[in-house]
Every structure is written in structure tokens, then in C-alpha cells.
Design a protein around this motif. Structure first.
Motif, mmCIF file in Angstrom:
data_model
loop_
_atom_site.group_PDB
_atom_site.id
_atom_site.type_symbol
_atom_site.label_atom_id
_atom_site.label_comp_id
_atom_site.label_asym_id
_atom_site.label_seq_id
_atom_site.Cartn_x
_atom_site.Cartn_y
_atom_site.Cartn_z
ATOM 1 N N CYS A 299 -5.872 -1.567 -10.543
ATOM 2 C CA CYS A 299 -4.870 -0.786 -9.816
ATOM 3 C C CYS A 299 -3.768 -0.374 -10.787
ATOM 4 O O CYS A 299 -3.100 -1.214 -11.373
ATOM 5 N N PRO A 300 -3.580 0.927 -10.959
ATOM 6 C CA PRO A 300 -2.621 1.374 -11.973
ATOM 7 C C PRO A 300 -1.173 1.140 -11.546
ATOM 8 O O PRO A 300 -0.272 1.205 -12.378
ATOM 9 N N VAL A 301 -0.966 0.922 -10.258
ATOM 10 C CA VAL A 301 0.401 0.773 -9.754
ATOM 11 C C VAL A 301 0.560 -0.600 -9.101
ATOM 12 O O VAL A 301 -0.307 -1.454 -9.217
ATOM 13 N N LEU B 8 -1.758 -3.262 -5.595
ATOM 14 C CA LEU B 8 -2.524 -4.505 -5.548
ATOM 15 C C LEU B 8 -2.005 -5.395 -6.666
ATOM 16 O O LEU B 8 -2.099 -5.036 -7.837
ATOM 17 N N CYS C 148 -6.152 6.430 -6.266
ATOM 18 C CA CYS C 148 -7.023 6.719 -7.402
ATOM 19 C C CYS C 148 -8.449 6.246 -7.137
ATOM 20 O O CYS C 148 -9.369 6.607 -7.863
ATOM 21 N N THR C 149 -8.626 5.405 -6.125
ATOM 22 C CA THR C 149 -9.927 4.842 -5.706
ATOM 23 C C THR C 149 -10.591 3.947 -6.752
ATOM 24 O O THR C 149 -11.771 3.655 -6.633
ATOM 25 N N ARG C 150 -9.846 3.498 -7.739
ATOM 26 C CA ARG C 150 -10.479 2.562 -8.670
ATOM 27 C C ARG C 150 -10.945 1.306 -7.929
ATOM 28 O O ARG C 150 -12.031 0.798 -8.166
ATOM 29 N N CYS C 151 -10.101 0.819 -7.027
ATOM 30 C CA CYS C 151 -10.466 -0.416 -6.323
ATOM 31 C C CYS C 151 -11.685 -0.195 -5.431
ATOM 32 O O CYS C 151 -12.511 -1.087 -5.264
ATOM 33 N N MET D 103 0.801 -1.218 0.000
ATOM 34 C CA MET D 103 0.000 0.000 0.000
ATOM 35 C C MET D 103 0.836 1.271 0.000
ATOM 36 O O MET D 103 0.315 2.346 -0.286
ATOM 37 N N CYS E 46 0.383 2.885 -3.252
ATOM 38 C CA CYS E 46 -0.963 3.333 -3.658
ATOM 39 C C CYS E 46 -0.959 4.813 -4.029
ATOM 40 O O CYS E 46 -0.364 5.631 -3.337
ATOM 41 N N ILE E 47 -1.621 5.159 -5.117
ATOM 42 C CA ILE E 47 -1.726 6.571 -5.489
ATOM 43 C C ILE E 47 -3.149 7.100 -5.287
ATOM 44 O O ILE E 47 -3.525 8.141 -5.812
ATOM 45 N N ILE F 152 -5.846 3.504 1.665
ATOM 46 C CA ILE F 152 -6.827 2.632 1.035
ATOM 47 C C ILE F 152 -6.662 1.240 1.626
ATOM 48 O O ILE F 152 -5.547 0.731 1.741
#
Ligand code: FMN
Ligand code: SF4
Ligand code: SF4
Ligand code: FES
Lengths: 785, 424
Positions: A200-202, A205, A153-156, A147, A150-151, A180
């Protein structure tokens, strides 16, 4: 939504776009790249990453392309000095607290942040303060977390709320301290959870089973079709050194959109199980001996011929086999005079076969599912049977559709819906009540039940919603099909559909359940999907009236059958069992005499016909393991060795084409004449077992996928029952109980569970121990261990 | 000419009571509107005429905001009052809640009538316990008197009003974060558009106004928009509450006409403490760029005058600093606030506010680097105008203001690792 087109100009290029769509959708469609992290076409717009800022003429501030609707005459610059300055600014902010150790990050090489940073980042960081570090949490066996990367982005998070329908990930804390996670340390249990890895762009996850096993640039990508449920989700396999390293979804809007279920994503692990059968084997004096292919095939052909009377053979085929395998197996066996061919291994009642002369199917296209206004599911826990189909039903529910369920257990829904829960013995009666409320007259197969049915408010409501809908389905799920009175449920559901104008939907349970009917891999239909000239025995009768010999294809005795103990006893008593299989297991070894190692999923080419009748082909993309061979080749040689004509195929495409021709005029149709005089076989007055097949217990491949087997949805060898039922049975306070069914008995751990109706105990099938018992719905006794 | 609108009952014994409020004609205009069934459009027109601009900080014309609501759209609509009052230096709404809650209630009912809303919420800052109790008591009285509930005074108009106590986050004062918070979600701003007028509370059309804006409504409707506008000056109608604090003798809340010279306000507040020299003024809450004291002494308290000096009237929170204050330390404190209060949702603010604070902090602690002032300017510039809500701008503005007027003080800190102000 309006269809009006507006004209915009992007970097001097004129574009037409539908009025009201977001700018980024228009530029994406035109192939103009705008960097982004939080935007995803399937999720709501959150506009939080600020990476997509662009310059819009006459607007002083840069605007986020993902949240700015297009309007006529709009002039946009995505790479003007102002736009670039804004994008670079965001990039710099994103990197200040992001670890810059890409070489040790699992996402390295396929990281959206890394990719964009190359275009928009600086070489040297101006931020010299300590970076934020976030403690990791264990969120289960499928997803690894890191984590700190984590950037936000709240996609998850949005995926959980909007797609999976359960809020598992969330943001806690404020500002820089925003984190997150799952809030309390808990596993993420959605059957679609793996999609957040893709979202997750990074590298926050990532896939736990895949983690650190390979780098993105070492992988080659090939397409495939998922081999478990009846959706036929489109996959991208990522390979290295002749091995499947991981599985991703391949976009197909009309099937799986951009998602896949966890089962389709992680089942590849089963390919590398130590259970793989890698050379032909023959049992001699109770001992298994490796033999040459030549010898094994000759022995197999000889022993099939030796039985002489084709009717003394049973042919049991896995419904997850390829269409080519199913077609060749039935061609081989029908050629040997054997009509006892079936692939419906978990079905509980075959009284409908006599009048069925068309192929049963979903009754609707998958994309129409989202548009349904009412769906009445009988005996189905769709989320835990066919997750991506459930996602479409959820979309319908979110759009306002009415969903009704009639089940022998209360299920976890991720959308609004009404549940009618009763014991397995009461199901047909409840269904009859709905049919009666819809005006179905007491006649035909369900006459006595219709006559006796009491129509209550809930039945009226269900019937009314079916009638009122413009687009409605009555769907028979896996638990209905496993019911000993499936024929009754089927008849009543068909009458209900007829009376309300709804479509009848017979949810195909496996990857090739529809294909098997087209291929003639059922006793009552021949290749082409039309009524067989001479009908043979169905699965149940093949086992209840044991045959002298059996041919098994991809089937695991015990765990793959409706009645596990019956399958074991019938197969064990046979003189000769030839098993074509990818895996060995103690049960198979106990039953079989010859085992022929088969290549499976990814190792062999073949076709799957999905629930809506779509034919999709998969290629063999990795070498079969050990000496195993594609099933169609094994069957071709058996055809040759038993002196049958028409077995000279050069490749599987020829088999496909031959069957395709036979199917040219075949239709998918759930309409059929009702059989008469159907009486309920399941008593309503005794203690009944109820049982589902857990999500990850359904076929030999998933059962060997190690990470999936560590999740909740793997199921457990337990007895679940209502606390009051436990009290009634004198079991309160006990940890285990003794279960007896069909003369078999085992003791199992006890779990109190208020979702189980009283009068019923819940014991899942397909599991190591429970499959030594009998059928999922039937009489059972439970006592103190 | 003080206390003409929101604080007009302040001289009474217990002005928060219904009978006291009514002794000054309270609720009369509501009764009139309801019995005469005054046209809602006419009410909105009157508010437009008054020149009332939002008192929450942005100064958006209230009448115009109301006219964005499609009054005849079917379904629920809401009136929401923003009593979160979290901006450092601001403490005026607290006095309205404490001393004149009925006027706010009356204003909200009238607003509901004007836009066709039948429900209102007053979101009160979590720390405001006494004001909260006063407001609740007033609600009780109003309900008993038939000013809240169904079919008000037999007019057929229904309106009820509830309070919602916040949890103490500054960001919940931002209107859309506030709506999320009422809905029971994490207080995070929504991206706009859509604006609350179209997609507000629970997705329904909503107007959200500051306490002072709404409490001004009854007087505007009683005495007319023109009357209100004439109290103030061009572009700044009415009177305004200023909460003045800092190095002065008599900090407090003063309601004075817009356009009053700052020097007069300072005098009302008792002048500079210990007769010290005025160094600087932050004229509109902590996010308003600082104005040097001398310049401020020539300015008037209205939107245009303050904007002309490169700052903003904001919420009317005036912070006066004398020459004992170190500007680096002052900015450090402010930057810390925004860093702590960022909701964390969008990148420039989440990451940038912390960066700003850390750089100012290191300058203050004698660790500054030569390139730091340009870095501060650059980071502030990368935040402003690029975030979801205005908190990002609010964090950048004070930095930009301080560097504009007091760059030398910052440079001194960097060069000498200490403060040029003796007491700093
Ligand atoms: C970070 C932030 C905090 C805010 N806090 C408040 C507040 O405490 N009270 C308030 O009335 N407005 C506050 N606002 C302004 C509101 O978003 C909104 O503009 C205002 O409530 C509208 O009312 P008005 O038009 O009557 O001023 C804040 C804005 C931001 C960006
Ligand atoms: S974990 Fe990944 S997907 Fe989720 S918010 Fe963080 S960066 Fe986005
Ligand atoms: S600017 Fe700051 S407070 Fe406003 S939404 Fe973005 S992170 Fe949250
Ligand atoms: S992609 Fe537009 S703000 Fe994130």
C-alpha cells in the motif's frame, strides 16, 4: 519472452532493454526514476493510477510507462513539459480527495504519495469541495485500515488474487464511490497478508501492532534472517531505542523475493513478552531465586559433571537455535560423554536414523521450486507450515504444474491440486499404492504394505504425473515427519522418487533443521554432518527412557514436543534440568532446576542454514534484555567450567568458521540405505488422533506474539471431527467432549468439521491445553464430557 | 432513399419474425456463403470495400478491424456484439433488436465465419427487456432453422450465439469492460493494448462490434461492398441510423445515407417544436462537442463534415436544443452523467469527473467564481488523453465544446448568479 535486445533513448540517454519488457522496467534498471503508484514489479500491470505518464516521440498522448512495451528506436522523455504536465495533473487529482493531514497519518514520512507530491504537487489546493470520507472496516488483528487515504491503486487487490491466491480485498462501487475493502466485514486471513501493508503506497493499510508507535525517520534499519521456518527469509528490522519496532522484508529473489510471511513480520512482538527470563535463577526448595551469573553457571557446570555418566544426560535443543549455539551445545555435551543429543523435537519416528549418514534437506533449491512440473506432498500443509515456500509451489501450480497431496486432513489450497485424504493410519498404505503404481517392487522396508496396496485411479495418476514431469518432487512435510510411521513414509517416498525419477524432498521444519544436522545436534550425525562415531538416543528415547539430567536449549517443555505429556513427565522426574532459555513458563519452571537467561533473535549473532543449505548470518543488533546473554557465550563458559579444551572463542564468527571448516566436504543428500523390517506402528483400525502444529504455535517466540495469537492461524484448543464421526461417538449435540490419550485426559470444546476424515479426531499440538496430551498421531478415546 | 440496410424490413407487418425476414431474402447470403464456401479473406475484403465504419461511436473501419484477427491461430475465437447502447441520446440499436433481430444474427454468423469464430455473444443493455425478448425469440427460430448450432447447413462450420443481459452500467458499453462483464467480473475497462483482436473474451482473439455494424454485414455481402459504399459519401460508406431527439416535433430513428444534410434530417424529424429557433446540436451522443445551430444547418451527416466542425458523428445520436435551453444546465446534466458513470478505476477520470461536475454545478447554482472557467478548461485538459478508456475523454469533450461556443453564457452565470436564458 524473447532475449532480443532493443535500443531505446530515455531523456537523451541510450539504453539497451530486453524486447517486450515495459518501459518502467527498463528505466528502473537504469536508475531513471518515473513516479508510480499502481505498478509493482511482482504484480500484474493495471495502469490505473496514471502517475507514470511519459512522453514518447511520435505519440500524441502521454503513455503510461508501466504498460508501454519498449520497442527499438523508441524515444522517451520522462521529464519533458508534456510528461511533467501529465504527472502533475495526476498528482493533483490524487490529492483532491486525499486527506492532507500527514502529521496524523501513520504512513507519514514513508508515504509514496507524500514523496511524489513533494516533487509533483502544488502548494495550494484548487479543490475546495468536501473530501471523500470512507468508513473503516476491521480486517483483523494485523492490519489497520484508514480507507479514506486509499488511492485505489489496487495493489492490495492484485496481491490477493495473484500472490496470496485468495481474493480478500476487492473494489466495490463505481467512480468516486469506489471503495477498496473486504466487501463484508471480515478479517483478512492469508498467512501472507502483512505484505499488503508494504504494498500500500499510502497510509490506508498499516501495521496494527506498529501503528502510531514510531515515525519512519526515527527508525534505523538493520538486516536479519527470519528465525522460524526453514526458508531463512531476509528481513529488515526497524529499530528505535534498542527495540525492534517492526519487521519488513528485504528483497532476496532466490529466497523470499519481496515477501515475508506474517509469522516473520509480526513475531517480534514476542520479544517483549513479560515472560522474558531476565536473570539467572535457581530452584531451591521449590522456590525460584535470582542468583548471579557466576553462581548459576558454576552450579550448572557442577551439576552436569556430577551426573558423571554422560549417557545419563539428555540434550534437547530447539531447532530454531543458531548454528553456533547448536554446535557448541553438542560439543559441550559430547565432551562430557553424552551422545544423547537431538533437536528434532516434533518428529514421531526415528527408525531411519540408523542408516542415515548425510544431511537431509529440501532436495532442490528454492528458486527451482517454481519450475517443478509435479509435486507430491505427503503429510504437509505447506501454506500453514512454510508460507513463502507455499507461494513458490503455488507459482508452479499457476504455471501448470500438477500438485498432489496425501494428508490426514483436507487442507485449504490456494491453487489447483488433487487431495487424497485418509486417516493417519491409512497414509502409509495410500503412499504404498502410489509407489506400487509407479512400479516399486514389494521389498525392503515397506514390503508388506506394498504387497497389500490396492492401486486405484488416483494413485496411478499421481505416479504418472511424477514420471512424466521434467522436474518433480516427492515432499515429506511436517505431518509426515510427526507420523509414528515416518520411517515407513520415508522409505516408501524414497522408493517412489527413485522409481519415477523425482527428487525426494524432506522439508526441513525449522529455521535450523538443516543446520542442526550439520552441527551434529542430532544423535546419529556429528559436526560436519557425517555419521556419528557413537550414536546416542533420539528425542523419543531420551524421554521414554528418562535420563537423570537434561540440558535444554531454547526449548519449552510440553508445547515444543511431539508428545507433550511424555516430555513433562520425563523432565519432571529428572534429578537435574539445566535450561538455557529466553522465556519462562509454568511448564519450564516445573521441570527445571537452573534457568539461564538467553538472548534471542535480534539480540544475538548467529547463522541459519536454510532448507536448500544456504548459510546466512544475522547480527546481534539490540542489547539482550535484562541480564540475558547470547547462547554461545553461556555455552562457552560452561565449556570452560567443565574443563574442556577448545572453548576459547572470542566471537561467534570463530565458532561459525570452525564448523564451516568441518562442513567443507559435507553434502546435502536425501539418499540412504533403507532400514529393513519396518512394520507399521500405527493401527488403522482404532480411533486415531490427528494433529498439526498450528502456524503460530510452533516455537516459543511466535507463541508470545500477541497479534498473531489473535488470528485464525493461532489454532485453538478444540477437538474437530466429522459430523458423522461425532454421531458415531454419540457426541452429536455436545459442546465439549472428554479426550483420553496415554493416560491423560482433558475436556475440550467440540467443533464439527467435514475436512476431518472419519475414524479420526483432530487435536492440534503446541497449544496450551492440548500439549498436556500425547502425540499428534496416535490412539485416542473421546467420550461425552 | 431511406431504410436501405438495417431497417429495410421495417415496413413489414411483424418484421422480427423469421418468415418475414426471409420473405425479403433474409439468410440467403448466409446460405450462399456456406454452400459456396466463400473464402473468409474475400468476405473481409468486401467489408473493407464497403467503407463501413464502426457504428458504436469511434468509427473505426470494420473490415480493417476484422483483418487484425489471426484467422488461423488455433483455439477458440469469439464474435461479440455490443448492444449496450448507453450513450445518452442513442436509441438506434434498440430498433434493430426490436424490428430486425435476424439480420443482426445473420451478420454475426457471417462475422464468425469470416474470422473463424464458433461462438458469439450479444451483450444487451439491461434495461432493454422487450428487445431482449425479441432477440431471444429470433435466436430460437434461427436455431430451429439450422442457422445456429453445429455444422451449419452441412457446411462443417459451427456457430452458436448467446445473449448476455447487462446490469445497466454505461461503462459496460466500452468494449473491454463489456468483455470483463461477460466473464462475470466487475465491468471495468482493460488497458489497451493488447486489443481484443489479440486478447479478448477469456483472453482469446475476439472481434467486438456495434449492433448496427454487424447488422449491416448481410446487405454488404449480398449486394457488394461497392453498393454499400456508394450509398454514402467519401470516407463514410453506407447509410446510417440516426436517433434524433430534443426540441423537435418527431423524435425517432431514421436510416439515411451518410452525407445527408442535417437540415433534411431535421425536416424528417418534423422540424423544431413550436417553431422555435434552433440553438445548438449535439451531433453524436452526449460526449460529442456541441455545435451551434446555425453552423449545424450547413453541415452534412457524415464523419468528415461533422469532424470539420470540431465535433464527431459518434453513434449518430443527434440532440437538438432550442433557444429555451440554458447551456450551463445542459452541461451540468451531462457532467453529472459522466461523474456517475465513471468506473473509478483510473485517477484522472475518477477524481476529475466529480470535480468537473461540482464546478459546473456551482456555476449553475449561482456560486460560480471568476477562475472557474479556466479551471474547467484545465481539469478537462488534464483528463483528456490520460485515462484508460475513452470515458475520460467523453467527459471532457462536452465541457470543452460548451466553453468554446457558449463561454459568454457561463460567464454571465458567474457574474450575475443567474441564467441569461429566461427559461433556464
Ligand atoms: C464509455 C464508453 C461507452 C461505450 N458504449 C458503447 C455502446 O453502448 N455501444 C457501442 O456499440 N459502443 C460503445 N462504445 C464503443 C465501444 O468501446 C467499441 O468501440 C465499439 O463497440 C466497437 O464497435 P464498432 O467498431 O462496430 O463501432 C463505448 C465506448 C466507451 C468509451
Ligand atoms: S488500500 Fe492501499 S494498496 Fe489497496 S488500493 Fe488502496 S491505496 Fe492501493
Ligand atoms: S477513464 Fe473512467 S471509466 Fe474509463 S477506465 Fe478510467 S475511470 Fe474507468
Ligand atoms: S504506475 Fe503506471 S499507471 Fe500507475
Amino acid at each position: 519472452m524473447t532475449d532480443k535486445l532493443v535500443t531505446i533513448e530515455v531523456n537523451g540517454q541510450e539504453l539497451q532493454a530486453e524486447a517486450g519488457i515495459m518501459l518502467i522496467e527498463a528505466t528502473d534498471a537504469a536508475g531513471i526514476n518515473i513516479p508510480r503508484f499502481c505498478y509493482h514489479k511482482k504484480l500484474s500491470v493495471s495502469a490505473n493510477c496514471r502517475m507514470c505518464l511519459v512522453e514518447v516521440e511520435k505519440v500524441p498522448k502521454p503513455l503510461p510507462a508501466c504498460a508501454t512495451p519498449v520497442s527499438d528506436g523508441m524515444k522517451v522523455y520522462t521529464r519533458s513539459p508534456k510528461a511533467l504536465a501529465a504527472q502533475k495533473g495526476t498528482m493533483e487529482f490524487l490529492l483532491i480527495n486525499h486527506p492532507l493531514d500527514c502529521p496524523i497519518c501513520d504512513q507519514g514520512g514513508e508515504c509514496e504519495l507524500q514523496d511524489v507530491a513533494i516533487g509533483y504537487g502544488r502548494d495550494v489546493s484548487r479543490y475546495s469541495e468536501g473530501k471523500r470520507v470512507v468508513a473503516d472496516k476491521n480486517i483483523g488483528p494485523l492490519i489497520a485500515t484508514d480507507m479514506t487515504r486509499c488511492i485505489h491503486c489496487t495493489r492490495c487487490v492484485r496481491f490477493g488474487e495473484e500472490i496470496a491466491g485468495i481474493r480478500e480485498m476487492g473494489a466495490t462501487g463505481r467512480g468516486e464511490h469506489m471503495v477498496i475493502g473486504t466487501y463484508i466485514e471480515k478479517s483478512v486471513d492469508s498467512e501472507l497478508s502483512g505484505n499488503i501493508i508494504d504494498l500500500c503506497p499510502v497510509g490506508a493499510l498499516t501495521s496494527k501492532p506498529f501503528r502510531f508507535n514510531a515515525r519512519a525517520w526515527e527508525l534505523t534499519q538493520v538486516e536479519a534472517i527470519a528465525p522460524h521456518d526453514s526458508l531463512g527469509s531476509n528481513l529488515n528490522l526497524h529499530l528505535r531505542d534498542n527495540k525492534v519496532m517492526r519487521v519488513h522484508p528485504k528483497d532476496n529473489e532466490s529466497i523470499n523475493e519481496t515477501w515475508i510471511s506474517d509469522r516473520d513480520r509480526f513475531s517480534y512482538e514476542g520479544l517483549y513478552s513479560s515472560d522474558r527470563l531476565t536473570s539467572p535463577m535457581v530452584k531451591k526448595g521449590g522456590e525460584w531465586k535470582e542468583v548471579s551469573w557466576e553462581m548459576a553457571l558454576e552450579m550448572a557446570a557442577a551439576s552436569l559433571k556430577e551426573i558423571g555418566d554422560g549417557d545419563q544426560i539428555g540434550t534437547l535443543l530447539a531447532p530454531t537455535s543458531t548454528l553456533e549455539e547448536l554446535f557448541l551445545a553438542q560439543k559441550l555435551m559430547r565432551g562430557l560423554g553424552c551422545n544423547n543429543i537431538d533437536s528434532r523435537l516434533r518428529q514421531g519416528d526415528f527408525r531411519m536414523d540408523a542408516t542415515q549418514n548425510s544431511v537431509h534437506w529440501l532436495g532442490s533449491s528454492l528458486s527451482d521450486m517454481d519450475q517443478m512440473q509435479t509435486v507430491f506432498v505427503v503429510g504437509g500443509n505447506i501454506r500453514k507450515e512454510q508460507p513463502i515456500l507455499a507461494h513458490r509451489l503455488r507459482k508452479a501450480a499457476v504455471n501448470g504444474a500438477k500438485l498432489h497431496y496425501l494428508n490426514p486432513i483436507q487442507i485449504d489450497l490456494n491453487h489447483r491440486g488433487d487431495q487424497d485424504v485418509c486417516t493417519p493410519g491409512e497414509m502409509a498404505g495410500r503412499l504404498a499404492a502410489v509407489a506400487k503404481a509407479a512400479g516399486v517392487k514389494a521389498s525392503g522396508g515397506g514390503a508388506s504394505l506394498l504387497g497389500a496396496a490396492k492401486v486405484d485411479e488416483s494413485a496411478k495418476q499421481t505416479a504418472a504425473n511424477l514420471k512424466a514431469a521434467d522436474g518433480a518432487l516427492v515432499m515429506l512435510g511436517a505431518m509426515a515427519q510427526a507420523h509414528p510411521d515416518y520411517a515407513l513414509l520415508h522409505t516408501l517416498a524414497a522408493a517412489l522418487a527413485e522409481a519415477t525419477g523425482a527428487q525426494l524432498s524432506i522439508l526441513p521444519t525449522s529455521a535450523n533443521s538443516v543446520g542442526a544436522q550439520l552441527a551434529g545436534a542430532v544423535p546419529h550425525l556429528q559436526a560436519g554432518g557425517t555419521a556419528a562415531e557413537r550414536a546416542g538416543l533420539d528425542t523419543l528415547r531420551m524421554l521414554k527412557m528418562p535420563r537423570k539430567g537434561y540440558l535444554l536449549l531454547g526449548v519449552e517443555p510440553g508445547r515444543d514436543f511431539w508428545n507433550g505429556s511424555l516430555s513433562m513427565s520425563a523432565l519432571q522426574s529428572a534429578d537435574m534440568v539445566v535450561a538455557i532459555s529466553a522465556f519462562r513458563s509454568p511448564e519450564l519452571e516445573a521441570c527445571a532446576d537452573i534457568m539461564l537467561p538467553m538472548a534471542i533473535f535480534t539480540e544475538t549473532s548467529g547463522t541459519y542454514v536454510n532448507a536448500e543449505g544456504r548459510w546466512q548470518q544475522s547480527r546481534g543488533v539490540v542489547r539482550p534484555q535484562g541480564e540475558s546473554r547470547p547462547g554461545w557465550k553461556i555455552l562457552r563458559v560452561l565449556g570452560n567450567l567443565t574443563d574442556q579444551p577448545g572453548f576459547d572463542y572470542i566471537d561467534s564468527q570463530q565458532i561459525h568458521d570452525e564448523l564451516h571448516k568441518l562442513c567443507e566436504s559435507s553434502t546435502l543428500d536425501n539418499k540412504q540405505a533403507e532400514p529393513q523390517n519396518l512394520e507399521p506402528l500405527l493401527s488403522a483400525d482404532v480411533l486415531l488422533r490427528g494433529g498439526d502444529t498450528p502456524l503460530y504455535a510452533c516455537d516459543p517466540l511466535v507463541r508470545r506474539a500477541t497479534a498473531l495469537q489473535q488470528t485464525q492461524d493461532a489454532g485453538s484448543d478444540t477437538i474437530r471431527l466429522h459430523p458423522q464421526e461425532a454421531a458415531r461417538l454419540g457426541l452429536d449435540g455436545s459442546d465439549t467432549a472428554l479426550v483420553k490419550q496415554n493416560g491423560n485426559q482433558i475436556d475440550l470444546p467440540l467443533q464439527l468439521d467435514e475436512r476431518i476424515p472419519q475414524g479420526c479426531v483432530w487435536i492440534s499440538t503446541g497449544l496450551a491445553r492440548t500439549s498436556t496430551l500425547g502425540q499428534p498421531f496416535g490412539e485416542v478415546t473421546v467420550e461425552k464430557a | 432513399m431511406v431504410n436501405e440496410v438495417c431497417l429495410r424490413t421495417l415496413d413489414l407487418e411483424r418484421p422480427w419474425l423469421m418468415e418475414q425476414y426471409q420473405s425479403r431474402g433474409g439468410y440467403e447470403v448466409l446460405k450462399q456463403v456456406l454452400t459456396e464456401k466463400r473464402a473468409p479473406e474475400a468476405i473481409i475484403e468486401e467489408v473493407k470495400k464497403s467503407g463501413l465504419r464502426g457504428r458504436g461511436g469511434a468509427g473505426f473501419p470494420t473490415g480493417l478491424k476484422w483483418s487484425f484477427i489471426s484467422r488461423n491461430a488455433p483455439g477458440q475465437k469469439y464474435v461479440v456484439c455490443n448492444s449496450d447502447e448507453g450513450e445518452p441520446g442513442t436509441f438506434k440499436d434498440r430498433d434493430i433488436l426490436r424490428y430486425n433481430p435476424h439480420q443482426l444474427i445473420e451478420g454475426m454468423i457471417l462475422a464468425g465465419y469470416a474470422i473463424g469464430a464458433t461462438r458469439g455473444y450479444n451483450y444487451i443493455r439491461g434495461e432493454f427487456w422487450e428487445p431482449y425478448e425479441r432477440f431471444e425469440q429470433a435466436l430460437q427460430e434461427a436455431r430451429e432453422a439450422g442457422f445456429l448450432g453445429d455444422n451449419l447447413l452441412g457446411s462443417g462450420f459451427d456457430f452458436d450465439l448467446h445473449t448476455h443481459l447487462g446490469g445497466g452500467a454505461y461503462i459496460c458499453g466500452e468494449e473491454t469492460a463489456l468483455l470483463e462483464s461477460i466473464e462475470g467480473k466487475k465491468g471495468q475497462p482493460r488497458y489497451k493494448p493488447p486489443f481484443p483482436a489479440h486478447f479478448g473474451l477469456y483472453g482469446r482473439p475476439t472481434i467486438i462490434n456495434n449492433t448496427e455494424s454487424l447488422a449491416s454485414i448481410p446487405m454488404i455481402l449480398e449486394k457488394g461492398g461497392e453498393w454499400f459504399a456508394d450509398i454514402g459519401v467519401k470516407n463514410s460508406g453506407g447509410s446510417k441510423l440516426f436517433s434524433i431527439s430534443g426540441n423537435i416535433n418527431n423524435p425517432g430513428v431514421f436510416e439515411i445515407p451518410m452525407g445527408t444534410p442535417f437540415s433534411e434530417l431535421l425536416e424528417m424529424a418534423g422540424g423544431m417544436k413550436d417553431g422555435r429557433k434552433i440553438k445548438a446540436v449535439i451531433p453524436g451522443g452526449s460526449s460529442a462537442p456541441v455545435i451551434p445551430g446555425e453552423q449545424m444547418m450547413d453541415l452534412n451527416m457524415d464523419y468528415d463534415s461533422i469532424a470539420g466542425a470540431g465535433s464527431m458523428l459518434g453513434s449518430g445520436a443527434v440532440i437538438v436544443l432550442d433557444d429555451t435551453n440554458c447551456m450551463v444546465k445542459t452541461l451540468e446534466r451531462m457532467s453529472y452523467f459522466y461523474h456517475e458513470e465513471s468506473c473509478g478505476q483510473c485517477t484522472p477520470c475518477r477524481e476529475g469527473t466529480g470535480w468537473l461536475y461540482r464546478v459546473v454545478h456551482r456555476i449553475e447554482s449561482g456560486q460560480g467564481r471568476q477562475e472557474d472557467l479556466d479551471l474547467l478548461d484545465d481539469v478537462a485538459d488534464k483528463i483528456s488523453g490520460k485515462t484508460i478508456c475513452a470515458l475520460g475523454d467523453a467527459a471532457a469533450l462536452p465541457v470543452q465544446g460548451m466553453l468554446r461556443h457558449y463561454r459568454d453564457e457561463f460567464q454571465y452565470h458567474i457574474d450575475h448568479q443567474r441564467c441569461m436564458v429566461g427559461a433556464g
